[in-house]
Design an enzyme around this catalytic site. Structure first.
Site, short mmCIF file in Angstrom:
data_model
loop_
_atom_site.label_atom_id
_atom_site.label_comp_id
_atom_site.label_asym_id
_atom_site.label_seq_id
_atom_site.Cartn_x
_atom_site.Cartn_y
_atom_site.Cartn_z
N TYR A 96 -18.11 -29.79 -1.45
CA TYR A 96 -19.44 -30.40 -1.51
C TYR A 96 -20.40 -29.79 -0.50
CZ TYR A 96 -17.65 -34.14 -4.52
OH TYR A 96 -17.10 -34.86 -5.55
N LYS B 253 -3.91 -30.34 -3.80
CA LYS B 253 -3.59 -29.55 -4.99
C LYS B 253 -2.96 -28.25 -4.48
CE LYS B 253 -3.74 -28.90 -9.46
NZ LYS B 253 -2.86 -29.63 -10.38
N ASP C 216 -3.40 -34.56 -9.38
CA ASP C 216 -3.27 -34.98 -10.79
C ASP C 216 -2.21 -36.07 -10.91
OD1 ASP C 216 -1.66 -32.89 -9.92
OD2 ASP C 216 -1.49 -31.94 -11.87
N ASP D 150 -13.40 -38.56 -3.76
CA ASP D 150 -14.54 -39.08 -4.53
C ASP D 150 -14.04 -39.67 -5.84
OD1 ASP D 150 -17.05 -39.56 -5.53
OD2 ASP D 150 -17.69 -37.47 -5.60
N ASP E 164 -12.97 -43.94 -6.81
CA ASP E 164 -13.59 -44.66 -7.93
C ASP E 164 -12.52 -45.18 -8.89
OD1 ASP E 164 -16.17 -44.34 -7.06
OD2 ASP E 164 -16.91 -43.49 -8.94
#
Ligand code: NAD
Length: 354
Positions: free
Chosen positions: A138, A189, A221, A245, A249
């Site tokens: 980001y 990851k 994942d 992020d 959620d």
């Protein structure tokens, strides 16, 4: 307690007004609370032509804690990127060095049916997601859209994490785990990304300072899958900015309503920005139907993390519980047999319970 109040856009002003009622009630009980309002997001753009005006930056830097509503709205969607409301959020986080974002996902017994998962999977759920907030793809440079030699256009971003960035957030993660169930799951990851391989190496090193905490690693994942398969296996989840992020959620939905979830973003000295996890909900703004409990619970986190006033935090949380036990609900958490009330009435009810 000097608190900057930044209501922002959409439902921000409505929900923040309810949290301010709670702060006012605590002040009349004797807490020395000083509040000052400022603009951020679209409200900052409207007032000063900047989503993070200089006056707001000064106010935020001079305060011990910041209470924020939400930013964003359709009317700002076509502004150039530096002027968009979300830039206000990214800049305040970066500008104040708020690198550790704590998001608890808890299921209240009264709301167990609000979850989209079966009650037995989520009943008693209490997990903490710790997302690194000021690094990763980001913020990485270079980024942009370029034209390649063959004439094709290409979008690109850069993912990186420095050792100090990983180390400091890992410490916050292990310290949180020490205060909770002593389990930390670091999500990355590492099977594909070098940044993640390095993340895993540093987190494993920091773990040596916290022998009591059981550390595990999980690919993002798989973590996304495990969160909906068996969420109670987690205690603290530590992860980077982009993965956090998305996972936070996802975790928020385990609890039924995004309107119930508070968050804290802390710097190295526990100065913090406190805000609900949800956005500005322009679809329901101005209708007095938004759920203010996430914002009120953010004030509880503020008392706990910035002001080390755990007793006050517990009082606020107990007042929210009591209000739910009375059967009072905003529309997003309403179910048959409970009483639907508006945003302002919910704020009043929590103050009465307090
Ligand atoms: P959102 O969280 O604003 O809304 C998603 C859905 O949840 C909507 O149906 C909304 O009505 C509902 N909702 C959200 N908060 C609620 C509450 N307190 N009570 C009841 N219902 C609630 O997400 P979105 O629709 O994707 O984004 C809307 C705007 O918010 C966009 O401009 C986005 O950029 C911005 N946004 C801001 C933040 C932030 O300020 N931290 C976070 C996410 C999105």
């Amino acid at each position: 307690m000097k608190i900057a109040v930044l209501p922002g856009d959409g439902i921000g002003p409505e929900i923040v007004a309810q949290a301010v009622k709670v702060l006012a009630a605590l002040r009349s009980d004797g807490l020395k609370i000083e509040l000052e309002n400022g603009h951020i997001g679209g409200a900052g753009y409207d007032a000063a032509g900047d989503p993070f005006p200089a006056a707001t930056e000064k106010l935020a830097k001079e305060s011990d804690a910041i209470l924020l509503g939400a930013v964003g709205g359709y009317q700002y969607d076509n502004l150039p990127r530096p002027m968009r409301p979300e830039q206000g959020l990214l800049r305040i986080r970066k500008g104040l060095g708020l690198f550790a974002n704590l998001r608890p996902a808890m299921v209240y017994p009264e709301l167990v049916n609000a979850s989209s998962l079966k009650p037995e999977l989520v009943s008693g759920l209490d997990i903490m997601i710790l997302r690194e907030l000021t690094g990763d793809i980001y913020f990485g440079q270079p980024r942009g859209i370029r034209t390649l030699e063959n004439g094709e256009r290409q979008g690109f971003d850069t993912m990186h994490y420095s050792e100090s960035e990983i180390r400091r957030v890992a410490h916050v993660g292990f310290q949180s785990a020490m205060k909770r169930g002593k389990k930390l799951c670091s999500v990355d990851k590492a099977n594909v990304l070098d940044t993640s391989m390095f993340w895993r190496e540093i987190v494993s090193e920091v773990a040596k300072e916290y022998r009591e905490v059981e550390l595990s690693h999980m690919y993002v994942d798989n973590a996304a899958m495990q969160l909906v398969r068996a969420p109670k296996q987690f205690d603290v989840i530590l992860t980077g900015n982009i993965f956090g992020d998305i996972l936070s959620d996802e975790a928020s939905m385990l609890t039924g309503s995004i309107g119930m979830l508070p968050s804290a973003s802390l710097d190295a000295n526990n100065k913090g920005l406190y805000e609900p996890c949800h956005g500005s909900a322009p679809d329901i703004a101005g209708k007095d139907i938004a759920n203010p409990l996430a914002t009120i619970l953010s004030v509880a986190m503020m008392m706990r993390y910035t002001f080390a006033a755990d007793d006050v935090a517990q009082r606020i949380e107990a007042a929210v519980r009591k209000t739910l036990q009375q059967g009072l609900r905003t529309g997003d958490i309403y179910e048959a047999g409970t009483q639907k009330i508006g945003c302002a009435a919910m704020g009043d009810a929590v103050v009465a319970s307090l």
